[in-house]
Design an enzyme around this catalytic site. Structure first.
Site, mmCIF file in Angstrom:
data_model
loop_
_atom_site.group_PDB
_atom_site.id
_atom_site.type_symbol
_atom_site.label_atom_id
_atom_site.label_comp_id
_atom_site.label_asym_id
_atom_site.label_seq_id
_atom_site.Cartn_x
_atom_site.Cartn_y
_atom_site.Cartn_z
ATOM 1 N N GLU A 276 -23.505 -9.716 70.728
ATOM 2 C CA GLU A 276 -23.813 -8.386 71.248
ATOM 3 C C GLU A 276 -25.318 -8.098 71.156
ATOM 4 O OE1 GLU A 276 -20.732 -5.454 70.374
ATOM 5 O OE2 GLU A 276 -22.302 -3.990 70.031
ATOM 6 N N GLU A 279 -26.802 -9.794 74.017
ATOM 7 C CA GLU A 279 -26.475 -9.020 75.219
ATOM 8 C C GLU A 279 -27.401 -7.803 75.334
ATOM 9 O OE1 GLU A 279 -22.540 -7.391 74.995
ATOM 10 O OE2 GLU A 279 -22.345 -7.243 77.176
ATOM 11 N N CYS A 296 -16.227 -2.644 69.765
ATOM 12 C CA CYS A 296 -15.334 -3.175 68.719
ATOM 13 C C CYS A 296 -14.178 -2.261 68.373
ATOM 14 C CB CYS A 296 -16.120 -3.529 67.477
ATOM 15 S SG CYS A 296 -17.336 -2.309 67.073
ATOM 16 N N SER A 316 -20.106 -3.279 76.059
ATOM 17 C CA SER A 316 -20.433 -4.666 75.725
ATOM 18 C C SER A 316 -19.237 -5.552 76.047
ATOM 19 C CB SER A 316 -20.746 -4.763 74.227
ATOM 20 O OG SER A 316 -20.687 -6.108 73.816
ATOM 21 N N LYS A 355 -5.716 -1.587 66.011
ATOM 22 C CA LYS A 355 -5.865 -3.051 66.057
ATOM 23 C C LYS A 355 -4.522 -3.719 66.339
ATOM 24 C CE LYS A 355 -10.285 -3.479 65.365
ATOM 25 N NZ LYS A 355 -11.170 -4.198 66.290
ATOM 26 N N GLU A 358 -4.589 -3.577 69.975
ATOM 27 C CA GLU A 358 -5.597 -4.492 70.535
ATOM 28 C C GLU A 358 -5.081 -5.928 70.610
ATOM 29 O OE1 GLU A 358 -9.130 -5.710 68.171
ATOM 30 O OE2 GLU A 358 -10.322 -4.919 69.815
ATOM 31 N N GLU A 363 -5.701 -9.559 77.664
ATOM 32 C CA GLU A 363 -6.990 -10.271 77.721
ATOM 33 C C GLU A 363 -7.130 -11.283 76.576
ATOM 34 O OE1 GLU A 363 -6.640 -6.992 77.680
ATOM 35 O OE2 GLU A 363 -7.915 -6.032 79.186
ATOM 36 N N CYS A 498 -14.444 3.047 60.586
ATOM 37 C CA CYS A 498 -13.232 2.336 60.148
ATOM 38 C C CYS A 498 -12.888 2.567 58.684
ATOM 39 C CB CYS A 498 -13.408 0.838 60.345
ATOM 40 S SG CYS A 498 -13.537 0.380 62.044
HETATM 41 FE FE1 HC0 Z 1 -13.322 -2.138 61.985
HETATM 42 FE FE2 HC0 Z 1 -14.358 -4.075 63.191
HETATM 43 S S1 HC0 Z 1 -15.493 -2.693 61.821
HETATM 44 S S2 HC0 Z 1 -13.456 -2.273 64.256
HETATM 45 O O1 HC0 Z 1 -13.938 -0.586 62.089
HETATM 46 O O2 HC0 Z 1 -16.554 -4.269 65.043
HETATM 47 O O3 HC0 Z 1 -10.405 -1.992 62.190
HETATM 48 O O4 HC0 Z 1 -13.240 -2.525 59.038
HETATM 49 O O5 HC0 Z 1 -12.361 -4.920 61.484
HETATM 50 O O6 HC0 Z 1 -12.701 -5.938 64.884
HETATM 51 O O7 HC0 Z 1 -15.582 -6.310 61.793
HETATM 52 C C1 HC0 Z 1 -11.505 -1.916 62.066
HETATM 53 C C2 HC0 Z 1 -13.180 -2.246 60.127
HETATM 54 C C3 HC0 Z 1 -12.988 -4.081 61.956
HETATM 55 C C4 HC0 Z 1 -13.362 -5.280 64.250
HETATM 56 C C5 HC0 Z 1 -15.087 -5.551 62.323
HETATM 57 C C6 HC0 Z 1 -15.687 -4.181 64.382
HETATM 58 FE FE1 SF4 Z 2 -11.591 2.496 65.843
HETATM 59 FE FE2 SF4 Z 2 -10.597 3.906 63.840
HETATM 60 FE FE3 SF4 Z 2 -9.606 1.536 64.375
HETATM 61 FE FE4 SF4 Z 2 -12.023 1.717 63.365
HETATM 62 S S1 SF4 Z 2 -10.136 2.314 62.343
HETATM 63 S S2 SF4 Z 2 -11.418 0.420 65.053
HETATM 64 S S3 SF4 Z 2 -12.790 3.602 64.291
HETATM 65 S S4 SF4 Z 2 -9.526 3.320 65.714
#
Ligand code: HC0
Ligand code: SF4
Length: 564
Positions: A276, A279, A296, A316, A355, A358, A363, A498
């Site tokens: 990134e 990028e 992310c 990104s 997540k 995700e 993808e 997070c």
């Molecule tokens: Fe997060 Fe991440 S920082 S989104 O908040 O970029 O869930 O802890 O793992 O993937 O590294 C969440 C936290 C992660 C990802 C990382 C990012």
């Molecule tokens: Fe996004 Fe919240 Fe998940 Fe972090 S914990 S990746 S800020 S939804």
């Protein structure tokens, strides 16, 4: 200032303070099922009633103090009313506490115990709603007490408005419009509704059994990755404070649970910065698709797809660290370790419910097989009888276990931006930030929107950070109206980032965000390396496999494209 008396004690508080807050100031806890520091007072549950000068019962969560008030917070009249309210709620509640995911964290359960409810005088009709268990969040309206916290979190803080009250009276429930599943609604799965739900009406969809199945399958090579934010919050489940760093103990627990390799999402967070950061430098050089938005947070991506599809070219293309890890494990690690990709099973430990969504996006080719929240991991540790606080610290396995302080700070709002700047500075100037110069304090802290500008090579790079989707929306409107112009913008859907995600341990600590974030920065400060481009294992992987950041192979395996 206003002077009043609470339980015979004179108290002085600022005008506008609620009675409940004034009582808290002198160490008196008043129960409440519908209030939260993030939300406007609502007065739905009435459990917070107190007795005033005239013997009237008033809801303390939204009644401001008045000069000369004389309040009793626990008189017989008050206690009788609270017990009646609670018994009425319990009379229609589906109290299958043994099977409930919120058991031991449920506020209804807590207050039933604390208010000495040992006989429910009313045998109310039980509610019989359909339980929606499709997708990352399970909605069980039978356990809902209609406190409205989820609705208000979704409307007031996140400004998404995916769910609302439906129907009336005994038939009332909370739902997405037209009883749609959350998967077919505007929901972005940030899980902040789950975080504030006082009962088991909203919980994450667990994946623990799937993980046990893989661990017990001798054919499977099971690897686990741990997100940056897990290490500063997992300890809360074992009596430690928010922000206490438990990285080594978490690794030891995962090894005892039988994972073949314990790796770190922070490894791929450093890798994300390499991709990134490159990028960003390329887009700055070309002046194309600016501002660059971070990618992310899967809830942020969903918000863009649903509400701002015109911004997709600005996102990104770098996959999130979770998904980069999955891809690296499947392609690079299996080759290096001589494992057939179909025998690999990748588990993530995440502070995040989104997540779970995700990993199922088409993808990402099922690179990640299961996502457990920090809470789910704590349950596995408890089930295995592991005395967490007594564990000897252990280290991550190689080659996907090394990380830097830059990866650690991903867990806090502003952290991805700061980590990217540490590397972009080096890429653009050929010079290194030394010592504490790596700290970009302007993007730290809990303020909803943070803006700054940095000079790199005589050029000014304007940056902004938003945490919480409500704040992100405000920032986007400013950009669209031409009120503000930036080159690089970080968005995290959860207020605080997070560290305060929807999958983290439930907490009543009013300062949990601040404390967890302090843990994040302490961890960075204590890291021997604080820049992603100093990660030796990442460098080695580029030498052995990806060649260089943004190479064709990297594009194929570490980047993605989102459709509008
Ligand atoms: Fe997060 Fe991440 S920082 S989104 O908040 O970029 O869930 O802890 O793992 O993937 O590294 C969440 C936290 C992660 C990802 C990382 C990012
Ligand atoms: Fe996004 Fe919240 Fe998940 Fe972090 S914990 S990746 S800020 S939804």
């Amino acid at each position: 200032m206003v002077t009043l008396t609470i339980n015979g004690k004179q108290v002085q508080v600022e005008k506008g303070t609620t009675i409940k807050k004034a009582a808290e100031n002198i160490g008196i806890e008043i129960p409440g099922l519908c209030d939260d520091n993030d939300l406007q007072p609502f007065g739905a549950c009435r459990l917070c009633v107190v007795e005033d000068n005239r013997g009237n019962l008033v809801a303390s969560c939204h009644t401001p103090v008045r000069e000369g008030m004389n309040i009793k917070t626990h008189s017989k009249k008050v206690i009788d009313a609270r017990r009646l309210i609670l018994e009425l709620l319990l009379s229609s509640h589906n109290a299958d506490c043994f099977e409930c995911d919120k058991s031991l964290h449920c506020k209804l359960q807590k207050y039933a115990y604390e208010l000495n409810i040992n006989n429910i005088r009313f045998d109310g009709e039980k509610r019989d709603f359909h339980v929606n268990a499709v997708g990352p969040i399970i909605q069980d309206p039978n356990k809902c007490i209609l406190c409205g916290k989820c609705v208000r979190m979704c409307h007031e803080v996140q400004t998404i408005g995916a769910i609302d009250f439906a129907d009336r009276g005994f038939d009332a429930y909370i739902s997405a419009p037209y009883e749609k599943s959350l998967l077919d609604s505007d929901c972005i799965f940030c899980g902040q509704c789950v975080r504030v739900c006082p009962t088991g009406a909203l919980v994450e969809n667990p994946e623990i059994d799937k993980v046990y199945e893989a661990l017990n399958n001798p054919k499977k090579h099971v690897v686990v990755q741990t997100a940056p934010a897990t290490r500063i919050a997992l300890g809360e489940e074992f009596g430690l404070k928010p922000g206490d760093i438990v990285t080594g103990k978490m690794v030891a627990a995962l090894k005892q649970l039988g994972f073949d390799k314990v790796f770190d999402t922070q490894f791929s967070a450093d890798l994300t910065i390499m991709e990134e950061g490159t990028e960003l430098v390329k887009r700055l050089e070309k002046g194309e698709n600016l501002p660059l938005f971070t990618s992310c947070c899967p809830s942020w991506i969903l918000a863009v797809e649903k509400f701002y599809p015109e911004l997709i070219p600005n996102i990104s293309t770098a996959r999130s660290p979770q998904q980069m890890f999955g891809s690296v494990a499947k392609h690079y690690y299996t080759k290096k370790a001589g494992i057939a990709p179909e025998d690999l099973f990748v588990v993530s430990i995440m502070p995040c419910i989104s997540k779970k969504f995700e990993r199922t996006r088409p993808e990402f080719d099922d690179d990640v097989d299961a996502v457990l929240t920090t809470r789910e991991l704590s349950r596995m540790i408890k089930e295995a009888g592991i005395d967490f606080t007594k564990l000897e610290e252990e280290k991550y396995d190689s080659p996907l276990g090394e990380s830097t302080g830059a990866a650690t700070i991903f867990a806090a709002t502003g952290g991805v931006m700061e980590a990217a700047l540490r590397t972009a500075y080096s890429l653009l100037t050929g010079e290194e930030l030394k010592g504490d110069a790596v700290e970009f304090t302007a993007v730290r802290g809990l303020e909803g929107i943070k803006e700054s500008a940095i000079e790199i090579n005589g050029k000014t790079v304007k940056i902004a950070v938003a945490n919480g989707i409500g704040n992100a929306k405000k920032l986007i409107e400013k950009i669209k109206n031409g009120e503000a112009k930036y080159e690089f913008v970080e968005v995290m859907a959860c207020p605080g980032g997070c560290a305060c995600g929807g999958g983290q341990p439930y907490t009543d600590d009013p300062d949990f965000r601040q404390k967890r974030i302090e843990g994040v920065y302490e961890n960075d400060k204590n890291s021997p390396k604080r820049k992603s481009h100093e990660n030796e294992e990442v460098k080695k992987m580029y030498e052995e496999y990806y060649e260089k950041p943004y190479s064709e192979k990297a594009h194929h395996e570490l980047h993605t494209h989102y459709a509008s």
